[in-house]
Scaffold this motif. Sequence first.
Motif, PDB file in Angstrom:
ATOM      1  N   ILE A   9     -28.276 -18.894   6.362  1.00 45.78           N
ATOM      2  CA  ILE A   9     -27.510 -17.708   6.747  1.00 45.78           C
ATOM      3  C   ILE A   9     -28.449 -16.603   7.228  1.00 45.78           C
ATOM      4  O   ILE A   9     -28.210 -15.948   8.253  1.00 45.78           O
ATOM      5  N   VAL A  10     -29.545 -16.402   6.493  1.00 44.58           N
ATOM      6  CA  VAL A  10     -30.525 -15.378   6.867  1.00 44.58           C
ATOM      7  C   VAL A  10     -31.128 -15.704   8.235  1.00 44.58           C
ATOM      8  O   VAL A  10     -31.320 -14.819   9.068  1.00 44.58           O
ATOM      9  N   LEU A  11     -31.425 -16.986   8.477  1.00 43.49           N
ATOM     10  CA  LEU A  11     -31.987 -17.401   9.757  1.00 43.49           C
ATOM     11  C   LEU A  11     -31.016 -17.126  10.896  1.00 43.49           C
ATOM     12  O   LEU A  11     -31.411 -16.637  11.961  1.00 43.49           O
ATOM     13  N   ILE A  12     -29.738 -17.436  10.678  1.00 39.27           N
ATOM     14  CA  ILE A  12     -28.717 -17.200  11.704  1.00 39.27           C
ATOM     15  C   ILE A  12     -28.624 -15.716  12.020  1.00 39.27           C
ATOM     16  O   ILE A  12     -28.562 -15.308  13.197  1.00 39.27           O
ATOM     17  N   ILE A  13     -28.625 -14.886  10.982  1.00 39.25           N
ATOM     18  CA  ILE A  13     -28.551 -13.439  11.175  1.00 39.25           C
ATOM     19  C   ILE A  13     -29.776 -12.937  11.934  1.00 39.25           C
ATOM     20  O   ILE A  13     -29.671 -12.106  12.850  1.00 39.25           O
ATOM     21  N   PHE A  14     -30.935 -13.460  11.575  1.00 44.31           N
ATOM     22  CA  PHE A  14     -32.172 -13.060  12.252  1.00 44.31           C
ATOM     23  C   PHE A  14     -32.151 -13.440  13.718  1.00 44.31           C
ATOM     24  O   PHE A  14     -32.478 -12.614  14.597  1.00 44.31           O
ATOM     25  N   ALA A  16     -29.531 -14.016  15.585  1.00 43.80           N
ATOM     26  CA  ALA A  16     -28.507 -13.217  16.260  1.00 43.80           C
ATOM     27  C   ALA A  16     -29.038 -11.820  16.567  1.00 43.80           C
ATOM     28  O   ALA A  16     -28.796 -11.271  17.652  1.00 43.80           O
ATOM     29  N   ALA A  17     -29.792 -11.253  15.618  1.00 44.95           N
ATOM     30  CA  ALA A  17     -30.352  -9.915  15.823  1.00 44.95           C
ATOM     31  C   ALA A  17     -31.376  -9.928  16.952  1.00 44.95           C
ATOM     32  O   ALA A  17     -31.398  -9.021  17.799  1.00 44.95           O
ATOM     33  N   VAL A  18     -32.217 -10.965  17.006  1.00 51.92           N
ATOM     34  CA  VAL A  18     -33.202 -11.093  18.079  1.00 51.92           C
ATOM     35  C   VAL A  18     -32.509 -11.245  19.427  1.00 51.92           C
ATOM     36  O   VAL A  18     -32.872 -10.598  20.415  1.00 51.92           O
ATOM     37  N   ALA A  19     -31.476 -12.108  19.452  1.00 50.54           N
ATOM     38  CA  ALA A  19     -30.731 -12.322  20.698  1.00 50.54           C
ATOM     39  C   ALA A  19     -30.066 -11.035  21.162  1.00 50.54           C
ATOM     40  O   ALA A  19     -30.055 -10.725  22.366  1.00 50.54           O
ATOM     41  N   GLU A  20     -29.526 -10.269  20.222  1.00 48.31           N
ATOM     42  CA  GLU A  20     -28.873  -9.008  20.555  1.00 48.31           C
ATOM     43  C   GLU A  20     -29.864  -8.042  21.206  1.00 48.31           C
ATOM     44  O   GLU A  20     -29.556  -7.404  22.227  1.00 48.31           O
ATOM     45  N   VAL A  21     -31.058  -7.945  20.635  1.00 52.90           N
ATOM     46  CA  VAL A  21     -32.080  -7.042  21.167  1.00 52.90           C
ATOM     47  C   VAL A  21     -32.541  -7.502  22.548  1.00 52.90           C
ATOM     48  O   VAL A  21     -32.661  -6.693  23.478  1.00 52.90           O
TER      49      VAL A  21
END
Length: 338
Positions: A9-14, A16-21
């Motif tokens: 879950i933490v990896l997915i969130i990370f 997603a955050a990188v992709a968003e940026v």
Amino acid sequence: MLKHFYRFIVLIIFLAAVAEVVLRVKYGFCNSPLYISDPDFEYIYAPNQHVERFGYTIRTNSHSMRNEEVLPTDSVVILLIGDSVVNGGSLTDQDSIASTILEKRFLKDFNKRVRVLNISAGSWGPDNVAAFLKKYGTFKAKLMCLVTSSHDAHDIMSHQSPVGIDPGWPDKQYKVALYELWDRYRWIFFYYFDTIFFTPATEQTTTQTPENVAVQDSVKPDSAQKEALNNAGIRKPGIGFNPGYEQLYEIAKVNSIPMFIYLHPEISEVEMGHFNDQGVEIIQFAEEKNIRLINELQLGVSTKLYRKMDLVHYNSQGQIFMADNLYPLFQEYLNIRK
């Protein structure tokens, strides 16, 4: 097991955050050029914008043109009017559109401020342009150039603005870049998925083998193939010939503005070597009204000047090609000499 799940879950969130940026910073997501609706000409870019999108700059003035502000002191004005071919959209930088190229070239060659006003929007027909000019005037123009294509012959206004309804005409920015990616561009994923997994291997081989391409080029199409090519491209559902051509002709006539038509072909017409039946209608109209028509097929236009996976739009080299063709024509009409 639960520990691994939390890590996942933490990896997915990370990610997603990188992709968003990355989507925001590198590609300009959540920073799209916006549109406004108009009761007279349906829609246009919102005025006074300056956005960066896909590495390209898009700017509009107070009249929603892709130009610097029109000034009372501007004495030599050309109206370069049309649809997305003229506008360029978010995939063409402000400095790469023909109107900008032409203004800079006049300033460099003649040390003279010649305004080439870019009055256009994606999927506009001539009637959209005519409605804009009726509303805002002709800006003391000394010349009018309509860039048009075959599909414009029946691209008639419905007065049903897509702004804020169709993702391609946003009226406000997305708040999440990942959602914008999905909402506006998911068709690309489906296109490639279908191409990779559902296109027969024989078709893929045919288009990828140089020897097969050479064989295809040596075979003359029969009448059925010619008919299919004639019917290819963009077909708009409007009934009757677009009234905007006549309206623009009348606007130019009433205001004593010389007008000519620059007829830009679709990819299928370049391959066919002549305009389809819709293009013929435009040519016939120009002949009937004694309007000068520039046939781009006679100027050496090539499919290399079009964007990839596109039926009608120029790439940056195509915009230069159009500017190179228009420059001597503008000089001729305005009698500008070195």
